[in-house]
Design a protein around this motif. Structure first.
Motif, PDB file in Angstrom:
ATOM      1  N   ARG A 166       0.773  -1.161   0.014  1.00 20.81           N
ATOM      2  CA  ARG A 166       0.172  -0.011   0.019  1.00 20.81           C
ATOM      3  C   ARG A 166       0.674   1.316   0.119  1.00 20.81           C
ATOM      4  NH1 ARG A 166      -4.171   1.083  -1.989  1.00 20.81           N
ATOM      5  NH2 ARG A 166      -3.348   3.070  -2.786  1.00 20.81           N
ATOM      6  N   SER A 167       2.082   1.381   0.641  1.00 28.29           N
ATOM      7  CA  SER A 167       2.809   2.341   0.821  1.00 28.29           C
ATOM      8  C   SER A 167       3.630   2.476  -0.574  1.00 28.29           C
ATOM      9  CB  SER A 167       4.017   2.006   1.820  1.00 28.29           C
ATOM     10  OG  SER A 167       4.998   3.283   1.938  1.00 28.29           O
ATOM     11  N   LEU A 168       3.943   1.661  -1.179  1.00 27.74           N
ATOM     12  CA  LEU A 168       4.460   1.644  -2.783  1.00 27.74           C
ATOM     13  C   LEU A 168       3.433   2.331  -3.703  1.00 27.74           C
ATOM     14  CD1 LEU A 168       6.574  -1.525  -2.757  1.00 27.74           C
ATOM     15  CD2 LEU A 168       7.512   0.625  -2.480  1.00 27.74           C
ATOM     16  N   LEU A 169       2.135   1.795  -3.293  1.00 27.97           N
ATOM     17  CA  LEU A 169       1.136   2.139  -4.296  1.00 27.97           C
ATOM     18  C   LEU A 169       0.693   3.433  -4.011  1.00 27.97           C
ATOM     19  CD1 LEU A 169      -1.265  -1.171  -4.341  1.00 27.97           C
ATOM     20  CD2 LEU A 169       0.510  -0.293  -6.208  1.00 27.97           C
ATOM     21  N   ASP A 170       0.915   4.023  -2.953  1.00 28.06           N
ATOM     22  CA  ASP A 170       0.565   5.401  -2.697  1.00 28.06           C
ATOM     23  C   ASP A 170       1.586   6.305  -3.184  1.00 28.06           C
ATOM     24  OD1 ASP A 170      -1.943   4.824  -1.055  1.00 28.06           O
ATOM     25  OD2 ASP A 170      -0.799   5.131   0.728  1.00 28.06           O
ATOM     26  N   GLU A 171       2.894   5.901  -3.133  1.00 25.80           N
ATOM     27  CA  GLU A 171       3.946   6.829  -3.832  1.00 25.80           C
ATOM     28  C   GLU A 171       4.015   6.663  -5.179  1.00 25.80           C
ATOM     29  OE1 GLU A 171       8.860   6.942  -3.890  1.00 25.80           O
ATOM     30  OE2 GLU A 171       7.750   5.568  -2.251  1.00 25.80           O
ATOM     31  N   ALA A 172       3.495   5.700  -5.765  1.00 25.86           N
ATOM     32  CA  ALA A 172       3.432   5.571  -7.388  1.00 25.86           C
ATOM     33  C   ALA A 172       2.057   6.545  -7.708  1.00 25.86           C
ATOM     34  CB  ALA A 172       3.007   4.017  -7.754  1.00 25.86           C
ATOM     35  N   GLN A 173       1.027   6.461  -6.846  1.00 28.72           N
ATOM     36  CA  GLN A 173       0.040   7.359  -7.340  1.00 28.72           C
ATOM     37  C   GLN A 173       0.433   8.573  -7.235  1.00 28.72           C
ATOM     38  OE1 GLN A 173      -3.404   6.834  -4.736  1.00 28.72           O
ATOM     39  NE2 GLN A 173      -4.864   7.201  -6.231  1.00 28.72           N
ATOM     40  N   SER A 174       0.941   9.241  -6.233  1.00 29.15           N
ATOM     41  CA  SER A 174       1.674  10.514  -5.831  1.00 29.15           C
ATOM     42  C   SER A 174       2.379  10.791  -7.087  1.00 29.15           C
ATOM     43  CB  SER A 174       2.349  10.678  -4.622  1.00 29.15           C
ATOM     44  OG  SER A 174       2.917  12.047  -4.619  1.00 29.15           O
ATOM     45  N   LEU A 175       3.270  10.045  -7.749  1.00 27.10           N
ATOM     46  CA  LEU A 175       4.417  10.353  -8.662  1.00 27.10           C
ATOM     47  C   LEU A 175       3.472  10.577 -10.017  1.00 27.10           C
ATOM     48  CD1 LEU A 175       7.231   7.909  -8.014  1.00 27.10           C
ATOM     49  CD2 LEU A 175       7.173  10.446  -7.515  1.00 27.10           C
ATOM     50  N   GLU A 176       2.267   9.620 -10.164  1.00 21.06           N
ATOM     51  CA  GLU A 176       1.346   9.656 -11.132  1.00 21.06           C
ATOM     52  C   GLU A 176       0.621  11.092 -11.430  1.00 21.06           C
ATOM     53  OE1 GLU A 176      -2.140   7.495 -13.168  1.00 21.06           O
ATOM     54  OE2 GLU A 176      -1.798   6.942 -11.148  1.00 21.06           O
ATOM     55  N   LYS A 177       0.158  11.488 -10.103  1.00 18.15           N
ATOM     56  CA  LYS A 177      -0.444  12.916  -9.992  1.00 18.15           C
ATOM     57  C   LYS A 177       0.508  13.970 -10.626  1.00 18.15           C
ATOM     58  CE  LYS A 177      -3.883  11.931  -6.557  1.00 18.15           C
ATOM     59  NZ  LYS A 177      -4.205  11.874  -5.120  1.00 18.15           N
ATOM     60  N   GLU A 178       1.849  13.913 -10.061  1.00 25.28           N
ATOM     61  CA  GLU A 178       2.726  15.070 -10.519  1.00 25.28           C
ATOM     62  C   GLU A 178       3.100  14.893 -11.997  1.00 25.28           C
ATOM     63  OE1 GLU A 178       7.504  16.340  -9.219  1.00 25.28           O
ATOM     64  OE2 GLU A 178       6.306  14.765  -7.923  1.00 25.28           O
ATOM     65  N   ALA A 179       3.052  13.560 -12.523  1.00 22.87           N
ATOM     66  CA  ALA A 179       3.449  13.413 -14.069  1.00 22.87           C
ATOM     67  C   ALA A 179       2.122  14.166 -14.773  1.00 22.87           C
ATOM     68  CB  ALA A 179       3.693  12.061 -14.489  1.00 22.87           C
ATOM     69  N   LEU A 180       1.140  13.886 -14.327  1.00 24.26           N
ATOM     70  CA  LEU A 180      -0.272  14.640 -14.949  1.00 24.26           C
ATOM     71  C   LEU A 180      -0.138  16.064 -14.849  1.00 24.26           C
ATOM     72  CD1 LEU A 180      -2.960  14.135 -16.086  1.00 24.26           C
ATOM     73  CD2 LEU A 180      -4.093  13.920 -13.770  1.00 24.26           C
ATOM     74  N   LYS A 181       0.244  16.669 -13.970  1.00 24.45           N
ATOM     75  CA  LYS A 181       0.680  18.094 -13.865  1.00 24.45           C
ATOM     76  C   LYS A 181       1.436  18.604 -15.008  1.00 24.45           C
ATOM     77  CE  LYS A 181      -0.410  18.604  -9.098  1.00 24.45           C
ATOM     78  NZ  LYS A 181       0.183  18.916  -7.609  1.00 24.45           N
ATOM     79  N   TYR A 182       2.721  17.898 -14.993  1.00 22.78           N
ATOM     80  CA  TYR A 182       3.554  18.226 -16.156  1.00 22.78           C
ATOM     81  C   TYR A 182       2.779  17.986 -17.568  1.00 22.78           C
ATOM     82  CZ  TYR A 182       7.735  18.511 -13.379  1.00 22.78           C
ATOM     83  OH  TYR A 182       8.519  18.897 -12.339  1.00 22.78           O
ATOM     84  N   LEU A 183       2.149  16.922 -17.798  1.00 22.19           N
ATOM     85  CA  LEU A 183       1.486  16.726 -18.785  1.00 22.19           C
ATOM     86  C   LEU A 183       0.387  17.736 -19.342  1.00 22.19           C
ATOM     87  CD1 LEU A 183       1.102  12.624 -18.915  1.00 22.19           C
ATOM     88  CD2 LEU A 183       2.741  14.199 -20.426  1.00 22.19           C
ATOM     89  N   GLN A 184      -0.277  17.961 -18.288  1.00 24.69           N
ATOM     90  CA  GLN A 184      -1.351  19.278 -18.539  1.00 24.69           C
ATOM     91  C   GLN A 184      -0.637  20.494 -18.745  1.00 24.69           C
ATOM     92  OE1 GLN A 184      -3.392  18.745 -14.851  1.00 24.69           O
ATOM     93  NE2 GLN A 184      -4.883  17.537 -15.527  1.00 24.69           N
ATOM     94  N   GLN A 185       0.511  20.869 -18.081  1.00 22.51           N
ATOM     95  CA  GLN A 185       1.185  22.094 -18.623  1.00 22.51           C
ATOM     96  C   GLN A 185       1.812  22.101 -19.991  1.00 22.51           C
ATOM     97  OE1 GLN A 185       4.779  22.456 -16.203  1.00 22.51           O
ATOM     98  NE2 GLN A 185       5.121  24.570 -17.011  1.00 22.51           N
ATOM     99  N   GLN A 186       2.253  20.857 -20.237  1.00 22.19           N
ATOM    100  CA  GLN A 186       2.732  20.766 -21.890  1.00 22.19           C
ATOM    101  C   GLN A 186       1.403  21.026 -22.643  1.00 22.19           C
ATOM    102  OE1 GLN A 186       5.017  17.137 -21.750  1.00 22.19           O
ATOM    103  NE2 GLN A 186       6.727  18.188 -20.584  1.00 22.19           N
ATOM    104  N   ARG A 187       0.534  20.314 -22.283  1.00 22.68           N
ATOM    105  CA  ARG A 187      -0.588  20.436 -23.196  1.00 22.68           C
ATOM    106  C   ARG A 187      -1.283  21.768 -23.526  1.00 22.68           C
ATOM    107  NH1 ARG A 187      -5.932  18.698 -20.428  1.00 22.68           N
ATOM    108  NH2 ARG A 187      -5.356  20.867 -19.574  1.00 22.68           N
ATOM    109  N   ASP A 188      -1.044  22.494 -22.223  1.00 19.09           N
ATOM    110  CA  ASP A 188      -1.515  24.055 -22.250  1.00 19.09           C
ATOM    111  C   ASP A 188      -0.713  24.732 -23.112  1.00 19.09           C
ATOM    112  OD1 ASP A 188      -3.656  23.141 -20.865  1.00 19.09           O
ATOM    113  OD2 ASP A 188      -2.777  23.923 -18.831  1.00 19.09           O
ATOM    114  N   GLU A 189       0.792  24.479 -23.034  1.00 22.39           N
ATOM    115  CA  GLU A 189       1.755  25.184 -23.759  1.00 22.39           C
ATOM    116  C   GLU A 189       1.616  24.889 -25.336  1.00 22.39           C
ATOM    117  OE1 GLU A 189       5.579  24.302 -21.952  1.00 22.39           O
ATOM    118  OE2 GLU A 189       4.984  25.292 -20.201  1.00 22.39           O
TER     119      GLU A 189
END
Length: 106
Positions: free
Chosen positions: A61-84
């Motif tokens: 669960r700890s590993l999956l929570d960390e993966a989920q947090s990283l996924e959310k961060e990646a999504l922010k980058y992708l949204q920023q790149q999409r907006d740009e």
């Protein structure tokens, strides 16, 4: 190492690779990474139906929570790149429109 922990760790590592590519703007392999992540999640879903000791599941669960947090961060980058990219596209359309207007006066 048990199967569920190995899968959780592999999901975390794959998500880290996904985030690194998003941070550097290297989005060529994102589909392959995301497909692999989907396969890992499906395998984890099946594996989670098996009985495991509570401490193993808490670790996963700890590993999956960390993966989920990283996924959310990646999504922010992708949204920023999409907006740009959208902004750059709008600028190109405006420049094309201006060029066409200018060409009418030649």
């Amino acid at each position: 190492m048990d199967t569920i922990t190995a899968l959780s760790l592999e999901l975390l590592q794959t998500t880290k690779a996904l985030l690194e590519r998003c941070q550097t703007g290297d989005v060529d392999d994102l589909n392959a990474l995301q497909l692999h992540r989907t396969e890992l999640v499906q395998a984890l879903d099946l594996e989670s139906q098996k009985p495991y000791p509570r401490d193993v599941l808490v670790g996963c669960r700890s590993l999956l929570d960390e993966a989920q947090s990283l996924e959310k961060e990646a999504l922010k980058y992708l949204q920023q790149q999409r907006d740009e990219a959208g902004s750059a596209y709008q600028k190109l359309k405006a420049a094309d429109k201006a060029r066409k207007a200018y060409d009418r006066f030649k």
